[in-house]
Design a protein around this motif. Structure first.
Motif, PDB file in Angstrom:
ATOM      1  N   SER A  53       0.832  -1.191   0.000  1.00  0.00           N
ATOM      2  CA  SER A  53       0.000   0.000   0.000  1.00  0.00           C
ATOM      3  C   SER A  53       0.874   1.250   0.000  1.00  0.00           C
ATOM      4  O   SER A  53       2.078   1.190   0.290  1.00  0.00           O
ATOM      5  CB  SER A  53      -0.908   0.018   1.232  1.00  0.00           C
ATOM      6  N   PHE A  54       0.258   2.383  -0.314  1.00  0.00           N
ATOM      7  CA  PHE A  54       1.002   3.646  -0.278  1.00  0.00           C
ATOM      8  C   PHE A  54       1.531   3.904   1.129  1.00  0.00           C
ATOM      9  O   PHE A  54       2.633   4.433   1.303  1.00  0.00           O
ATOM     10  CB  PHE A  54       0.099   4.795  -0.728  1.00  0.00           C
ATOM     11  N   TYR A  57       4.924   2.501   1.656  1.00  0.00           N
ATOM     12  CA  TYR A  57       6.004   3.325   1.131  1.00  0.00           C
ATOM     13  C   TYR A  57       6.320   4.478   2.089  1.00  0.00           C
ATOM     14  O   TYR A  57       7.480   4.833   2.286  1.00  0.00           O
ATOM     15  CB  TYR A  57       5.625   3.879  -0.246  1.00  0.00           C
ATOM     16  N   LEU A 111       0.371  -2.257  -6.352  1.00  0.00           N
ATOM     17  CA  LEU A 111       0.107  -1.154  -5.429  1.00  0.00           C
ATOM     18  C   LEU A 111      -1.358  -1.102  -5.015  1.00  0.00           C
ATOM     19  O   LEU A 111      -2.256  -1.282  -5.842  1.00  0.00           O
ATOM     20  CB  LEU A 111       0.495   0.172  -6.094  1.00  0.00           C
ATOM     21  N   VAL A 113      -4.067   1.423  -3.506  1.00  0.00           N
ATOM     22  CA  VAL A 113      -4.383   2.819  -3.186  1.00  0.00           C
ATOM     23  C   VAL A 113      -5.895   3.044  -3.256  1.00  0.00           C
ATOM     24  O   VAL A 113      -6.364   4.117  -3.624  1.00  0.00           O
ATOM     25  CB  VAL A 113      -3.661   3.789  -4.156  1.00  0.00           C
ATOM     26  N   ALA A 446       7.742   6.547  -2.828  1.00  0.00           N
ATOM     27  CA  ALA A 446       7.289   5.963  -4.095  1.00  0.00           C
ATOM     28  C   ALA A 446       7.836   6.670  -5.329  1.00  0.00           C
ATOM     29  O   ALA A 446       7.132   6.842  -6.322  1.00  0.00           O
ATOM     30  CB  ALA A 446       5.756   5.934  -4.136  1.00  0.00           C
ATOM     31  N   LEU A 502      -2.689   7.256  -7.080  1.00  0.00           N
ATOM     32  CA  LEU A 502      -1.383   7.564  -6.503  1.00  0.00           C
ATOM     33  C   LEU A 502      -1.150   9.075  -6.518  1.00  0.00           C
ATOM     34  O   LEU A 502      -0.578   9.632  -5.563  1.00  0.00           O
ATOM     35  CB  LEU A 502      -0.283   6.852  -7.286  1.00  0.00           C
ATOM     36  N   ALA A 505      -2.915  10.437  -3.554  1.00  0.00           N
ATOM     37  CA  ALA A 505      -2.203  10.116  -2.320  1.00  0.00           C
ATOM     38  C   ALA A 505      -0.984  11.009  -2.131  1.00  0.00           C
ATOM     39  O   ALA A 505      -0.709  11.508  -1.032  1.00  0.00           O
ATOM     40  CB  ALA A 505      -1.794   8.647  -2.322  1.00  0.00           C
ATOM     41  N   LEU A 506      -0.245  11.223  -3.208  1.00  0.00           N
ATOM     42  CA  LEU A 506       0.978  12.020  -3.128  1.00  0.00           C
ATOM     43  C   LEU A 506       0.685  13.496  -2.889  1.00  0.00           C
ATOM     44  O   LEU A 506       1.391  14.163  -2.118  1.00  0.00           O
ATOM     45  CB  LEU A 506       1.791  11.848  -4.409  1.00  0.00           C
ATOM     46  N   TYR A 509      -0.023  13.797   0.657  1.00  0.00           N
ATOM     47  CA  TYR A 509       1.204  13.621   1.448  1.00  0.00           C
ATOM     48  C   TYR A 509       2.080  14.875   1.395  1.00  0.00           C
ATOM     49  O   TYR A 509       2.621  15.316   2.413  1.00  0.00           O
ATOM     50  CB  TYR A 509       1.986  12.412   0.935  1.00  0.00           C
TER      51      TYR A 509
END
Length: 615
Positions: A53-54, A57, A111, A113, A446, A502, A505-506, A509
């Protein structure tokens, strides 16, 4: 009788079986069956053992490890044969899928997510808006020039634009006199460098005459009046057709109503549009090869390319045939050639410029328009023209600002220019901003997945935009273009969705963990040096996925997540081709990057041999 014979045979077989070594057969058979079942289950469920999963990472603090692609490097007739093979029904698809597997795409397949909502376009609202929600750009061109002249040190004011304006205003030269010399140099140098796809001498001289008349009467439109602007062949500009560097669109015609908004902005301020610049076919690679007109050569070393895909724009600017130029950037296409040509280049925030225009090959969630210039001041002025001004942040940043710089030493070391970058961080950056903090603890999770996701995102949309042309005019396309389209057709739809998740998610983050601690992320501009084109078969082209991936290593994250990034020239590599350092910031902080670049003392000011000197 037949029944009796069969029964005798049956009992004879039973007697033989009784004599078998069952103490050996049973354990051996058991081991074989269990082993076969285990291997089968392992094959069926192998993706479940590799599922990550994210959050996994993030938990490893995003530790970066170099990833070498297991992909072929071919050129010449062998490349042509390979393309024919991958275009063959059924067989070709299997070959491409095997190539994608070897390139590491299974990591993205594994992955997880699911909890993140897919984001296709990384748009963020501009922070300075009026009551109607429209962006406020308080600093117009005249005010920006005043800041340049009154608040900068002498070494920070280097500007071709301001130099031209001074010459014109003092009548030491006129736009017409400069233009006449310029077009002669274009005629001489363009066959040597392939910077321009098309230019119209009479149109250039007519524009220069109009600018000369305005200066003569004291009616100049702006400091940009009489500036020579080159435009990439993926942007519409009168009177030239836009062909995206491909034979497929060679019959396109120009419609004046379609002129790119950024070009219109410059023209309205008096800029002289001098022509359309060369690019790799449909901007599909970060190099300058194009079977239609050869490759655009690097002004510092003719054996090497300029990088791409804004190849001709960078070349023309480095030679001073263009005062400044426009390019587009979907995966480093402004920053890479600017870096290899010793220039400044700005990849803008996704969605910031109204005049962003996409070629068929630039995916609409990663591609932007931006400027290329020889100095940081010129880059800022040109961006202000494109953007109709700058925000107030440009004025607030000074050498005394307490900026927070972050970099991942492990990631940065995966570059052939890492020594120059490290030296620049410890010298120029620290000297330029004595109150700033510099931390090498930055970790971005990631990073390899970002590379894969960017490729899937941009190449899938290339396929969507070009597929009908690929079907109808396949033989008119370069082999590298055809290979990329074949590859994109083999991506799984679920992986395109995962790339969008992704991205979500990024972005979350970065907002919660990175931009809270850092203002600017520092990396090399490229992970590898410019390719030596003298070793490339120019009839067929060259396909080297690993080198391509290395060159784009530090550029893709800005495109995938929509962040602005600037490249600053810092020196030369061993092959005498310039290299740059990249500064990246949060959405809509171009003003921060531009002012930071201006305030730093230039580290590379060497001019190429065929530089057009105004004197």
């Amino acid at each position: 009788k037949n029944f009796r014979t069969r029964m005798e045979s049956f009992w004879n077989t039973i007697d033989k079986i009784k004599n078998y070594r069952w103490d050996i057969i049973i354990p051996t058979t058991t081991v074989g069956v269990v082993g076969s079942v285990s291997l089968g289950l392992l094959y069926v469920f192998r993706h479940k053992t590799n599922v990550k999963s994210f959050d996994n990472y993030v938990a490893t603090r995003g530790m970066y490890w170099p990833m070498k692609l297991k992909a072929p490097s071919v050129q010449g007739p062998l490349l042509a044969l390979m393309i024919r093979l991958v275009e063959f029904p059924i067989i070709g698809e299997r070959i491409v899928k095997l190539m994608l597997k070897n390139a590491g795409f299974e990591e993205l397949d594994a992955l997880v997510v699911d909890k993140y909502t897919p984001i296709l376009k990384p748009t963020k609202p501009f922070p300075y808006v009026d009551s109607e929600g429209k962006p406020i750009y308080e600093l117009k061109l005249k005010r920006i020039v005043s800041i340049m002249n009154n608040k900068l040190a002498i070494h920070q004011r280097n500007s071709r634009i301001l130099e031209l304006h001074k010459l014109y205003s003092s009548q030491e030269a006129t736009p017409s006199s400069i233009a006449k010399s310029l077009v002669e140099n274009m005629k001489t140098l363009n066959p040597k460098y392939n910077a321009f796809f098309e230019f119209d001498v009479q149109n250039i001289l007519d524009q220069a005459a109009a600018s000369t008349e305005r200066y003569k009467n004291g009616n100049q439109l702006s400091v940009f009046d009489g500036v020579f602007l080159a435009v990439k062949d993926s942007l519409d500009a009168f009177p030239y057709a836009t062909t995206y560097g491909t034979r497929v669109f060679s019959n396109n015609i120009f419609m004046e109503s379609m002129e790119n908004q950024n070009v219109k902005n410059a023209r309205a301020l008096g800029a002289i549009i001098i022509g359309k610049t060369t690019m790799p076919e449909v901007g599909i690679q970060p190099f300058s090869y194009n079977s239609r007109y050869g490759y655009c050569k690097n002004p510092y070393n003719l054996d090497f390319c300029t990088g791409g895909s804004s190849a001709g724009s960078a070349c023309a600017t480095a030679l001073n045939l263009a005062t400044v130029s426009y390019g587009t950037d979907g995966g480093g296409s402004i920053r890479i050639p600017a870096s290899f040509c010793g220039l400044y280049g700005l990849k803008t925030t996704y969605g910031r410029l109204n005049g962003t225009q996409f070629s068929y090959a630039t995916e609409h969630s990663v591609g932007v328009t931006g400027p290329i210039a020889a100095t940081a001041v010129d880059l800022a002025l040109t961006f202000a023209v494109m953007n109709n001004g700058l925000s107030k942040e440009f004025e607030t940043i000074t050498n005394e600002s307490k900026l927070r710089f972050g970099y991942d030493a492990n990631w940065n070391n995966d570059s052939k220019s890492q020594f120059l970058v490290s030296t620049y961080i410890t010298s120029a950056l620290t000297d330029g901003f004595p109150n700033a903090t510099f931390k090498n603890e930055l970790r971005i999770p990631a990073l390899n997945l970002i590379k894969l996701s960017h490729f899937i995102t941009i190449s899938t949309n290339m396929s969507v935009g070009l597929n009908k042309h690929y079907i109808q005019h396949r033989e008119k396309l370069d082999y590298v273009t055809r290979m990329t389209l074949m590859t994109s057709n083999c991506h799984l739809p679920k992986n395109y969705l995962k790339a969008a998740q992704l991205k979500s998610a990024l972005l979350q983050y970065f907002d919660e963990n990175i931009w809270t601690d850092y203002d600017i992320i520092v990396t090399p501009t490229t992970g590898d040096i410019s390719p030596n084109m003298s070793k490339v078969n120019l009839k067929y082209g060259s396909l080297n996925f690993d080198h391509t991936s290395s060159v784009m290593r530090f550029a893709q994250i800005g495109n995938f997540l929509g962040y602005p990034a600037i490249t600053i020239p810092i020196g030369k590599s061993a092959n005498e081709v310039p290299v740059g350092i990249q500064l990246m910031a949060n959405h809509h902080r171009e003003e921060l990057l531009l002012k930071a670049a201006i305030l730093l003392r230039p580290s590379f000011e060497e001019k190429p041999k065929d530089y057009f000197n105004l004197n």
